[in-house]
Enzyme design. Structure first.
Site, PDB file in Angstrom:
ATOM      1  CB  ALA A 110      28.278  14.268 -19.606  1.00  0.00           C
ATOM      2  CD  GLU A 111      31.117   9.849 -25.343  1.00  0.00           C
ATOM      3  OE1 GLU A 111      30.262   8.981 -25.136  1.00  0.00           O
ATOM      4  OE2 GLU A 111      31.510  10.171 -26.482  1.00  0.00           O
ATOM      5  CB  ILE A 112      30.669  16.641 -23.365  1.00  0.00           C
ATOM      6  CG1 ILE A 112      31.279  17.909 -23.966  1.00  0.00           C
ATOM      7  CG2 ILE A 112      29.765  16.991 -22.245  1.00  0.00           C
ATOM      8  CD1 ILE A 112      30.258  18.952 -24.397  1.00  0.00           C
ATOM      9  CE1 TYR A 113      28.929  17.729 -18.576  1.00  0.00           C
ATOM     10  CE2 TYR A 113      28.800  16.414 -16.581  1.00  0.00           C
ATOM     11  CZ  TYR A 113      28.208  17.261 -17.490  1.00  0.00           C
ATOM     12  OH  TYR A 113      26.903  17.634 -17.300  1.00  0.00           O
ATOM     13  CD  GLU A 114      37.803  16.049 -22.710  1.00  0.00           C
ATOM     14  OE1 GLU A 114      38.976  16.070 -22.308  1.00  0.00           O
ATOM     15  OE2 GLU A 114      37.383  16.764 -23.643  1.00  0.00           O
TER      16      GLU A 114
END
Ligand code: SF4
Ligand code: SF4
Length: 315
Positions: free
Chosen positions: A53-57
């Site tokens: 996910a984008e938020i997981y980096e």
């Protein structure tokens, strides 16, 4: 390793999907080379499906893991974009950071119901357009809600649903395991591709991993299950388990001791940003600092992403 068709997407995915949340900055925070090594080890053992996910980096880990790897790999990612422009930015970021020509699967992150999906409709239209242009192969949602699964099942534009599901209902926000199983069954009947998340309750069920995995592997509608893994032992254990082979008591016993917790540093200043971010209602400010209710916490680590003081980690 068993491979399954993901609904009508045309994507063939390994039953075991590597969940990257656990290796990135929100959880174990491995260095990129160390995290990439774990993903690569899973790929070498036959896993061809990666969830991020984008938020997981975690894009840098995946990019490094794929360098020089020749097999076909399916990558699913998620975005909180709600506008068409936001969606375009998310797609562009993913393509650039993964150095790929298309996104295999793009999901709207943490949808709750038909209302939240309709509230993100501009972003859905952005995904549909990108799919028409060949920039995305399949689109869908991830959700912790039975209502989210049911809503997505009835939306023809969506191909894939990524629901939370585990034997004990940990983290399901609006119902029990049985309710989620019914929604999953309905979605499969509607032709959606399904892959599960949090079969170990985000780490809560590691001590009961045998039972929890036995349960998830008996859900026929799930083409795959994303499992967060932080060590080579965990990868080997899951590869065996998902291939129908008994991992042996030594490995099972060792892993059953790896329970995860949400750690909050003493220097929390009680700003409350993490409380707003937590959709599980697991955080509250008590006497100027945040406190967690571990009965409610699903160990997703999303609260860590908004803390300006870097106070929170899932360890
Ligand atoms: S965001 Fe960080 S500093 Fe603010 S309350 Fe949460 S843990 Fe404390
Ligand atoms: S407290 Fe943090 S880790 Fe736990 S459910 Fe809420 S956002 Fe996720």
């Amino acid at each position: 390793m068993q491979y399954n068709q993901l609904g009508a997407t045309g994507l063939l995915v390994s039953r075991l999907c590597f969940g990257t949340l656990t290796i990135g900055p929100l959880q174990r925070s491995f260095s990129v080379p160390d995290g990439a090594k774990l993903i690569r080890a899973a790929l070498e053992l036959g896993v061809n499906f990666i969830d991020t996910a984008e938020i997981y980096e975690c894009y840098p880990y995946i990019r490094e893991a794929l360098a020089g790897f020749h097999g076909d790999v399916v990558i699913a990612t998620k975005t909180y974009a709600y506008s068409r422009a936001g969606m375009e930015q998310s797609i562009a970021k993913c393509l650039k950071e993964l150095n790929r020509e298309y996104v295999d699967i793009m999901l709207l992150h943490e949808q709750e119901s038909v209302h939240t999906i309709k509230g993100h409709w501009e972003a859905v239209e952005g995904m549909v357009r990108a799919r028409e242009k060949g920039l995305i192969r399949a689109i869908g949602i991830s959700t912790h809600y039975v209502a989210g699964v049911r809503a997505a099942a009835s939306i023809p534009e969506l191909d894939v649903i990524h629901p939370i599901i585990n034997k004990f209902g940990v983290g399901i926000q609006d119902g029990q395991t049985e309710d989620m199983l019914q929604a999953i069954s309905f979605s499969a009947m509607m032709g959606k591709g399904l892959y599960g998340m949090k079969c170990l309750g985000g780490g809560h069920l590691i001590p009961q991993a045998e039972e929890a995995l036995g349960f998830i592997l008996s859900v026929p509608e799930l083409a795959a299950v994303a499992v967060g893994m932080q060590s080579l032992e965990e990868i080997k254990y899951n590869v065996l388990r998902f291939s129908g082979v008994e991992p042996g008591p030594g490995l099972s016993e060792k892993l059953s001791k790896n329970r995860r917790v949400l750690h909050i540093e003493k220097w929390c200043r009680g700003c409350g940003r993490c409380v707003e971010k937590c959709t599980a209602g697991a955080l509250e400010i008590v006497e100027g600092a945040v406190k967690v209710d571990m009965q409610r916490c699903r160990l997703c680590g999303y609260c860590a992403s908004v803390c300006p003081e870097f106070c929170i980690k899932v360890i």
